[in-house]
Write an enzyme that holds these catalytic residues in place. Structure first.
Site, PDB file in Angstrom:
ATOM      1  N   LYS A 119      -0.780   4.886   8.550  1.00  0.00           N
ATOM      2  CA  LYS A 119      -0.070   5.026   7.276  1.00  0.00           C
ATOM      3  C   LYS A 119      -1.049   5.234   6.124  1.00  0.00           C
ATOM      4  O   LYS A 119      -0.884   6.144   5.298  1.00  0.00           O
ATOM      5  CB  LYS A 119       0.779   3.784   7.018  1.00  0.00           C
ATOM      6  CG  LYS A 119       1.369   3.707   5.621  1.00  0.00           C
ATOM      7  CD  LYS A 119       1.852   2.304   5.302  1.00  0.00           C
ATOM      8  CE  LYS A 119       2.107   2.138   3.809  1.00  0.00           C
ATOM      9  NZ  LYS A 119       2.455   0.761   3.455  1.00  0.00           N
ATOM     10  N   LYS A 137      -7.618   1.646  -2.736  1.00  0.00           N
ATOM     11  CA  LYS A 137      -7.235   1.198  -1.393  1.00  0.00           C
ATOM     12  C   LYS A 137      -7.299   2.334  -0.383  1.00  0.00           C
ATOM     13  O   LYS A 137      -7.860   2.178   0.709  1.00  0.00           O
ATOM     14  CB  LYS A 137      -5.823   0.603  -1.435  1.00  0.00           C
ATOM     15  CG  LYS A 137      -5.234   0.226  -0.077  1.00  0.00           C
ATOM     16  CD  LYS A 137      -6.000  -0.919   0.579  1.00  0.00           C
ATOM     17  CE  LYS A 137      -5.480  -1.227   1.983  1.00  0.00           C
ATOM     18  NZ  LYS A 137      -4.172  -1.898   1.973  1.00  0.00           N
ATOM     19  N   THR A 176       0.869  -1.179   0.000  1.00  0.00           N
ATOM     20  CA  THR A 176       0.000   0.000   0.000  1.00  0.00           C
ATOM     21  C   THR A 176       0.899   1.220   0.000  1.00  0.00           C
ATOM     22  O   THR A 176       1.592   1.499   0.984  1.00  0.00           O
ATOM     23  CB  THR A 176      -0.920   0.011   1.231  1.00  0.00           C
ATOM     24  OG1 THR A 176      -1.777  -1.137   1.195  1.00  0.00           O
ATOM     25  CG2 THR A 176      -1.785   1.265   1.246  1.00  0.00           C
TER      26      THR A 176
END
Length: 328
Positions: free
Chosen positions: A261, A186, A111
């Site tokens: 994150k 995502k 990611t």
């Protein structure tokens, strides 16, 4: 946008006998590589941590002495790494692209920032390879159970080649669009999740303050308009959902630093695009602070304890009762 049917098995049967290089055999990459082996693929793997390589070897992954060795004879290469800096560094300075055979399909399931994903695509193409960004949702449990959702960005031909292999690791595989689209999906998805978990946590704390039992609130919200994944799968209070991390003292599932994150990536994209997304920015701030403190080793649902502390409430009991013993 296309997707495989959302059922217990994919309509696409994993192709057998692919030679696959897998770099990054941690909590997610290790189980993913193991599922590729179980599907009949020949997997060679590498990780900087020797214990991760040893664990993967026990599942049938062939250990490599370096990342370059892992990809040298691969048809497909999967990377599962912490940041875009790691991906781009390994592709170029780490020699991964140079070590692979011409035309190798590189699938990055990390990611990372959308701009970094697009840069990785460009670097792979410039080196004579093909590329997809294919981050995942489903956490460690999904990686172990081969029920991940893959969000893929790249050309249709590359997606078609990768889809049967992705099916060995996931239940749903979605082609989201061109390069970077998988990463875009995502971070948008996880922004929804982070905001939802904060909202669910605040609702439980509010309910406690009003004398409402956690079980009663769960029974109502889980079958009405408050229903969402953060509530019914990852419920932040112990009791209503036995498998949730709240029943294991908030040991991760999906660790708070990883949520921080992902929300940080979303916040960067919000600012860059000039999007009015106040809740997304605030969620990023809340999780950054939580992950830097008590949440460093906790599941992201543990943020409810921060909210309880700031509200002057103790941690909930496992019986689902309100602190004063009240009920709905």
């Amino acid at each position: 946008m296309t997707a495989t049917p959302d059922d217990s098995t994919s309509a696409t049967t994993p192709s057998a006998g692919k030679a696959i290089g897998f770099v990054g055999l941690g909590n997610m990459g290790g189980p993913m590589a193991a599922n590729l082996v179980a599907a009949g693929h020949r997997v060679t793997g590498f990780d900087l941590l020797p214990e991760a390589v040893e664990a993967a070897a026990k599942t049938g992954v062939r250990p490599a002495a370096s990342a370059a060795e892992a990809v040298a004879d691969a048809d497909l290469v999967f990377t599962m790494l912490p940041t875009g800096r790691h991906v781009l560094g390994l592709y170029t300075d780490g020699g991964l692209l140079a070590a692979a055979r011409p035309g190798t399909l590189f699938v990055d399931s990390s990611t990372i920032d959308v701009a970094d994903a697009r840069a990785a695509h460009d670097a792979a193409r410039a080196a004579g390879h093909r590329a997809l960004d294919a981050p995942v949702s489903g956490g460690v449990f999904g990686a172990e159970a081969a029920t991940l959702t893959f969000m893929a960005g790249g050309e249709a031909a590359e997606f078609a080649d990768a889809e049967p292999v992705l099916a060995a690791m996931g239940r749903k595989i979605v082609h989201c669009g061109p390069a970077g689209s998988g990463q875009a999906a995502k971070i948008c998805n996880n922004m929804i999740l982070g905001i939802s978990m904060i909202a669910i946590s605040e609702a439980f704390v509010l309910g406690e303050s009003l004398g409402l039992s956690q079980q009663a609130l769960y029974d109502v919200a889980s079958t009405s308009s408050g229903q969402c994944w953060a509530l019914t799968v990852n419920c932040p209070v112990p009791g209503p959902v036995p498998a949730s991390p709240a029943n294991r003292d908030y040991r991760p599932g999906f660790a708070a630093p990883l949520m921080a994150k992902d929300l940080g990536l979303a916040a960067n994209a919000i600012r860059a695009g000039g999007v009015d997304a106040e809740l997304g920015l605030r969620a990023a701030e809340r999780y950054a602070a939580f992950a830097a403190g008590r949440g460093a080793a906790e599941d992201f649902s543990g943020i409810i304890r921060e909210i309880q502390d700031r509200s002057g409430q103790g941690a909930p009991g496992h019986d689902g009762s309100a602190p004063d013993g009240g009920t709905a």
